[in-house]
Design an enzyme around this catalytic site. Structure first.
Site, PDB file in Angstrom:
ATOM      1  N   ASP A  42      -2.017 -18.258  -0.202  1.00  0.00           N
ATOM      2  CA  ASP A  42      -2.988 -18.907  -1.092  1.00  0.00           C
ATOM      3  C   ASP A  42      -3.588 -20.152  -0.440  1.00  0.00           C
ATOM      4  OD1 ASP A  42      -0.490 -20.102  -1.241  1.00  0.00           O
ATOM      5  OD2 ASP A  42      -0.567 -20.477  -3.400  1.00  0.00           O
ATOM      6  N   LYS A  96       3.826 -15.186   1.854  1.00  0.00           N
ATOM      7  CA  LYS A  96       4.185 -15.889   0.616  1.00  0.00           C
ATOM      8  C   LYS A  96       5.683 -16.182   0.674  1.00  0.00           C
ATOM      9  CE  LYS A  96       2.406 -16.888  -2.979  1.00  0.00           C
ATOM     10  NZ  LYS A  96       1.976 -18.247  -3.444  1.00  0.00           N
ATOM     11  N   ASP A 109     -11.941  -9.565   3.733  1.00  0.00           N
ATOM     12  CA  ASP A 109     -13.202  -9.569   2.981  1.00  0.00           C
ATOM     13  C   ASP A 109     -13.711 -10.997   2.808  1.00  0.00           C
ATOM     14  OD1 ASP A 109     -13.085  -6.782   2.611  1.00  0.00           O
ATOM     15  OD2 ASP A 109     -13.895  -6.952   0.582  1.00  0.00           O
ATOM     16  N   TYR A 122       0.813  -1.215   0.000  1.00  0.00           N
ATOM     17  CA  TYR A 122       0.000   0.000   0.000  1.00  0.00           C
ATOM     18  C   TYR A 122       0.846   1.263   0.000  1.00  0.00           C
ATOM     19  CZ  TYR A 122      -4.696  -1.908   0.634  1.00  0.00           C
ATOM     20  OH  TYR A 122      -5.902  -2.520   0.453  1.00  0.00           O
ATOM     21  N   ASP A 155      -6.095  -7.334   3.573  1.00  0.00           N
ATOM     22  CA  ASP A 155      -7.234  -6.698   2.915  1.00  0.00           C
ATOM     23  C   ASP A 155      -8.103  -7.762   2.248  1.00  0.00           C
ATOM     24  OD1 ASP A 155      -8.798  -4.551   1.850  1.00  0.00           O
ATOM     25  OD2 ASP A 155      -7.766  -4.829  -0.065  1.00  0.00           O
TER      26      ASP A 155
HETATM   27  C1  IPM Z   1     -10.372  -1.693   3.748  1.00  0.00           C
HETATM   28  C2  IPM Z   1     -10.658  -0.955   2.480  1.00  0.00           C
HETATM   29  C3  IPM Z   1      -9.551   0.056   2.287  1.00  0.00           C
HETATM   30  C4  IPM Z   1      -8.274  -0.702   2.053  1.00  0.00           C
HETATM   31  C5  IPM Z   1      -9.776   1.155   1.238  1.00  0.00           C
HETATM   32  C6  IPM Z   1     -11.056   1.910   1.484  1.00  0.00           C
HETATM   33  C7  IPM Z   1      -8.598   2.093   1.184  1.00  0.00           C
HETATM   34  O1  IPM Z   1     -10.765  -1.855   1.423  1.00  0.00           O
HETATM   35  O2  IPM Z   1     -10.332  -1.032   4.792  1.00  0.00           O
HETATM   36  O3  IPM Z   1     -10.204  -2.909   3.709  1.00  0.00           O
HETATM   37  O4  IPM Z   1      -7.983  -1.145   0.944  1.00  0.00           O
HETATM   38  O5  IPM Z   1      -7.536  -0.856   3.031  1.00  0.00           O
HETATM   39 MG    MG Z   2     -10.696  -3.888   2.019  1.00  0.00          MG
END
Ligand code: IPM
Ligand code: MG
Length: 363
Positions: A224, A192, A252, A142, A248
């Protein structure tokens, strides 16, 4: 009585709707538990770009720096997705995370019994899932430099950089072990190792930190392989620690196990007590303005604020229990709504939670 100053940034899309819920729960629980709180509402993200030309102004950044914590809802939306735009709304969030040095992003993934049937995983697989993802938040892909569009071999290209210093890896892995000590005492470090030099480095440091915590079970896994194992047996995992980008993606993935990303809270913590709390979900422009967004991710983020910034574990637990009872009583926003459910909007869901916040115990 100390008066805590909390910068609240409603942001874009459903942000203002879920923030209204979070702000109400914050005020309610604060007065109930005798905590003094002042909320300072500030622009951030797309709405800030529209008004001030940038996603996080210096004033807002300074206010966040001076405050005891930030409560953020969500930023972004199709209006600000022009690839040639000078700024993205997300850069506002990144500026706060980086500027406040919030390196430890804590994402609890708790599957509520009442929502087991909403999960895309089979009930017998997902029931009892209770893990925390510790994502390194201000390093890695990032933020590494260089980060730019450039010509590569005579044609257009782009570069991001994945770089970690030892201290950056060490402090997040240390946090994972601290976190695990208060839970089921298991840490999994995800990397990784087989492909990336940073992966090998990460594992070396993680192994080293682990050696100083022989009382905590420790394991490592390739990112992975872990992505696959996570859907196969999510109840296996307790605390997972990993690099920014992997964290990240994996958070999710784990988030959908709960039935909806709308359920998930997060805390981003630094040293010196700095902190930012936000739901994991985005600005959901498709349902913005309809008043039907799930406020629970924000409400549970407020619970984390009580626990980690105010040091009020009782109030935090009271909010979390209220959420659980609300779900047990059948209240559902559409994202977690099943057939025959008590479908409610954001406001009614919030009122239902507030009505169930108990305590503090008398005496
Ligand atoms: C998260 C989001 C953020 C990220 C974005 C909004 C910058 O996806 O908090 O997971 O990628 O970290
Ligand atoms: Mg995110």
């Amino acid at each position: 009585m100390k008066n805590w100053r909390i910068v609240v940034t409603p942001g874009d899309g459903i942000g203002p709707e879920v923030m209204a819920a979070g702000a109400e729960v914050l005020d309610h629980a604060a007065s109930r538990f005798g905590v003094g709180v002042t909320q300072l509402e500030r622009p951030l993200g797309g709405n800030s770009i529209d008004r001030f030309g940038e996603p996080c102004t210096d004033e807002v950044f300074q206010d966040a720096l001076d405050a005891d914590a930030v409560l953020l809802a969500a930023v972004g939306g199709p209006k600000w997705e022009d690839p040639h735009a000078e700024f993205t709304p997300e850069e506002g969030v990144l500026r706060l995370r980086k500027g406040l040095e919030l390196y430890a992003n804590v994402r609890p993934v708790l599957v509520y019994d009442a929502l087991v049937d909403q999960s895309p995983l089979r009930p017998e697989v997902v029931r009892g899932t209770d893990m925390v993802i510790l994502r390194e938040l201000i390093g890695g892909l990032y933020f590494g430099q260089p980060k730019e569009m450039r010509f590569i071999g005579g044609e257009r290209g782009a570069v991001d950089t994945l770089a970690y210093r030892e201290s950056e890896v060490r402090r997040i892995v240390e946090r994972a072990f601290e976190w695990a000590a208060g839970r089921r005492r298991k840490v999994l470090s995800v990397d990784k190792f087989n492909v990336l030099v940073t992966g090998r480095f990460w594992r070396e440091i993680a192994n080293d930190v682990a050696a100083q915590h022989p009382d905590i079970e420790y394991d490592t896994m390739l990112a992975d392989a872990f992505a696959a194992a996570l859907v196969r047996q999510p109840t296996e995992y307790d605390v997972i620690v990993t690099e920014n980008t992997f964290g990240d993606l994996l958070s999710d993935e784990a988030g959908v196990f709960t039935g909806s990303l709308g359920m998930l809270p997060s805390a981003s913590l630094g040293d010196q007590g700095r902190a930012l709390y936000e739901p994991v979900h985005g600005s959901a422009p498709d349902i913005a303005g309809q008043g039907i967004a799930n406020p629970l991710g924000t409400i549970l983020s407020v619970a984390m604020l009580f626990r980690h910034t105010f040091d009020q574990p009782q109030a935090a637990a009271a909010i979390e229990t209220a959420v659980e009872h609300t779900l047990n009583d059948g209240f559902r926003t559409p994202d977690i709504g099943e057939e025959g459910a008590r479908l409610v909007d954001t406001t009614s869901m919030t009122a239902a939670v507030i009505a169930r916040i108990e305590g503090p115990a008398a005496g």
